[in-house]
Design an enzyme around this catalytic site. Structure first.
Site, short mmCIF file in Angstrom:
data_model
loop_
_atom_site.label_atom_id
_atom_site.label_comp_id
_atom_site.label_asym_id
_atom_site.label_seq_id
_atom_site.Cartn_x
_atom_site.Cartn_y
_atom_site.Cartn_z
N SER A 202 0.84 -1.19 0.00
CA SER A 202 0.00 0.00 0.00
C SER A 202 0.88 1.25 0.00
CB SER A 202 -0.96 -0.04 1.20
OG SER A 202 -2.00 0.88 1.06
N GLU A 332 -8.87 -4.44 -4.30
CA GLU A 332 -8.00 -3.50 -3.59
C GLU A 332 -8.75 -2.31 -2.99
OE1 GLU A 332 -5.01 -3.95 -2.90
OE2 GLU A 332 -3.97 -5.09 -4.43
N HIS A 468 -7.80 -5.71 0.10
CA HIS A 468 -6.56 -5.04 0.44
C HIS A 468 -6.11 -5.42 1.84
CE1 HIS A 468 -3.70 -1.73 -0.24
NE2 HIS A 468 -3.92 -1.33 1.00
#
EC number: 3.1.1.-
Length: 564
Positions: A202, A332, A468
């Site tokens: 990330s 995501e 995610h």
């Protein structure tokens, strides 16, 4: 770990002796050092400045047996080894399977340097899923984690006119100094400074991708693993960054010193003094929990980032001859919706029902909001008449669905749409440029689609699917630490991913899986990039878990044109 540490261990570095502890995991001995300072405390005159190396020596052994405090940030959970926060937070942690021995020849081991995520707003190396002991023990590597400054503390930029101000990109400079410390000292801990793999997820992945292009850090490591993200063309220039922070400073009451009555969007010495004098809590308020129109508030500062990083990448101005492993998860974006996009429709516990017609309308509105995002990045080069076609977006992401489709599937598709734009496709675009720009670089890719029975994770509710951060628990070996929560399938996938990552750190190639070597990116017909990938799934595929060009429609035919 297996039990309570029973003895200590010491290592000497330039500054003096450091005392850590000896632990074991699954019978493997580990030398653990927690809370080693890699910079002077960024407080007082050093507050909101670039980090400064530790240049003092200590006469007594430095105690490195306790977790350090996290950097000040907006907490969204309490899962920390040390729940305290402080501005004095620039410390790193090391797990090493073997230390050099003066009486024996001990080969130095590869180093894995972890950059945590959290959108530069939250997160810390002391979060409970970031202990490096499982990776170090199972992969026979040295693992390093560290804190870096977040939010206003790590990003504030007050313009180039005032030397007393904040230079911006302090978070990146913190990361760079931690990496330099590792290069200079890690051999004393059994790590090979010529075999360093930087890996991050990330915001940590975006940071890692920036280290690949930065002339400050590109020479400090050899390999990179970039998980769920990479930079785009939305990194601020200096003027845009100063204006953004000027508006934030005014919003928290530091609108002082400008007697002209006109808004210049330039900081005054009085404004800088006001910002530097704010409490930690008030400084946090300057940057709220919404995405900036600039990439995580990183900026083109002329030093760490001399130019727009996407242009540096496209022109070949980046690290050469590198090994790169990238990876994304199926969805995501869903985790962001309850936090900062639409907490009513996408409530984590009780989402509202969504029909096909509502999903199509929502997809078009979401595309419009992304168009607005593109338009309001004031430093972005003009894109002519290119506009995001909401109808095309809806067609792509709702393909194959109907009125009979379950509501949660529609919501997952919205998350996939947003996540592809912000994280997944930038990740893949970065890999393609590294491959195309340097024939000697080897690029590999994984795709994570394993949904487990462990239930809701920190960010991901069951209705979100595989989302995610789900691969983080697996990569850091939580299934081997929480046997009551995870089962054999989770431990199998975790062992696979740890072997993949650590074998990559050892050799520059991921481990063999499904009885086959992992193919790298290649080019055909002059300029057509073929992107093989391995899919980490709960159940093996009928033929093979290897595939080609995952999400090519979404990325190549839709989003790349807006991310370039």
């Amino acid at each position: 770990m297996d039990g309570v540490s029973v003895c200590t261990v010491s290592v000497r570095v330039t500054n003096g002796l450091i005392t850590g502890k000896v632990d074991t995991f699954n019978g493997t001995k580990l030398n653990v050092f927690l809370g080693i300072p890699y910079a002077k405390p960024p407080v007082g005159a050093l507050r909101l400045k670039k980090p400064v190396p530790v240049n003092r020596s200590w006469t007594q052994p430095l105690d490195a047996t306790q977790w350090p405090k996290a950097c000040v940030h907006q907490k969204i959970h309490q899962n920390y080894f040390n729940v305290d926060m402080n501005e004095d937070c620039l410390y790193l942690n090391i797990w090493s399977p073997a230390l050099p021995n003066s009486t024996e020849t001990t080969a130095l081991k590869p180093v894995m340097f972890w950059i945590h995520g959290g959108g530069l707003m939250w997160g810390s190396a002391v979060e409970k899923w970031y202990s490096g002991h499982v990776i170090a023990a199972m992969g026979d590597v040295v693992v390093v984690t560290f804190n870096y400054r977040l939010s206003t503390f790590g990003l504030l930029y007050t313009g180039a006119k005032h030397s007393s101000g904040a230079p911006g990109n302090m978070a990146l400079w913190d990361q760079a100094l931690a990496l330099e410390w590792v290069v200079d000292n890690i051999a004393n801990f059994g790590g090979d400074p010529t075999r360093i793999t930087v890996f991050g997820e990330s915001a940590g992945a975006i940071s890692t991708s920036l280290h690949v292009v930065s002339p400050i850090t590109r020479h400090l490591f050899q390999r990179a693993i970039v998980m769920s993200g990479a930079f785009t063309n939305a990194v601020c220039n200096a003027n845009a960054s100063e204006r953004l922070w000027y508006e934030r400073a005014v919003a928290i009451g530091c609108d002082v010193g400008d007697k002209t009555g006109k808004t210049s969007y330039e900081f005054t010495p009085e404004m800088i003094k006001c910002m530097r004098g704010l409490s930690a809590d008030d400084l946090l308020k300057a940057k709220d929990l919404t995405y900036s129109p600039c990439e995580l508030d990183f900026m083109i500062d002329g030093h760490f980032l001399p130019h727009n990083p996407i242009e540096m990448l496209k022109s070949g101005d980046h690290k050469k001859d590198m090994d790169l492993l990238i990876g994304t998860v199926v969805n995501e974006g869903s985790f962001l919706f309850p936090i900062m996009i639409d907490p009513v429709q996408f409530n984590k516990r009780h989402p509202k029902h969504m029909t096909y017609a509502e999903a199509r309308e929502y997809a078009i509105r979401l595309a419009d909001s992304l168009q607005s995002y593109l338009t309001h990045v004031s430093h972005r080069p003009p894109v002519g008449d290119i506009r995001i076609d909401g109808q095309q977006v809806a067609d792509i992401y709702l393909n194959g669905l109907s009125n009979a489709t379950k509501s949660e599937v529609f919501m997952q598709r919205m998350g996939q749409m947003y996540g592809d734009f912000r994280l997944g496709c930038p990740n893949k675009l970065f890999a393609r440029y590294i491959h195309s720009g340097q024939p000697n670089s080897r690029v590999y890719e994984y795709y994570y689609s394993a949904k487990f029975a462990a239930g809701d994770q920190l960010f991901c509710a069951d209705w979100m699917g595989v989302c995610h951060f789900d691969d983080i628990y697996i990569v850091f070996g939580l299934p081997f630490q929480e046997y009551d929560r995870y089962g054999r399938p989770e431990r199998h996938i975790s062992a696979q991913m740890i072997e993949t990552f650590t074998r990559f750190a050892w050799t520059g190639r991921p481990a063999r899986l499904s009885g086959a070597d992992w193919p790298q990116y290649y080019t055909i017909a002059g300029n057509t990039v073929i992107a093989p990938y391995y899919e980490f799934s709960v159940e093996p595929k009928v033929d093979t878990n290897f595939g080609l060009n995952v999400k090519s429609v979404e990325c190549e035919h839709l989003w790349y044109q807006y991310l370039n």
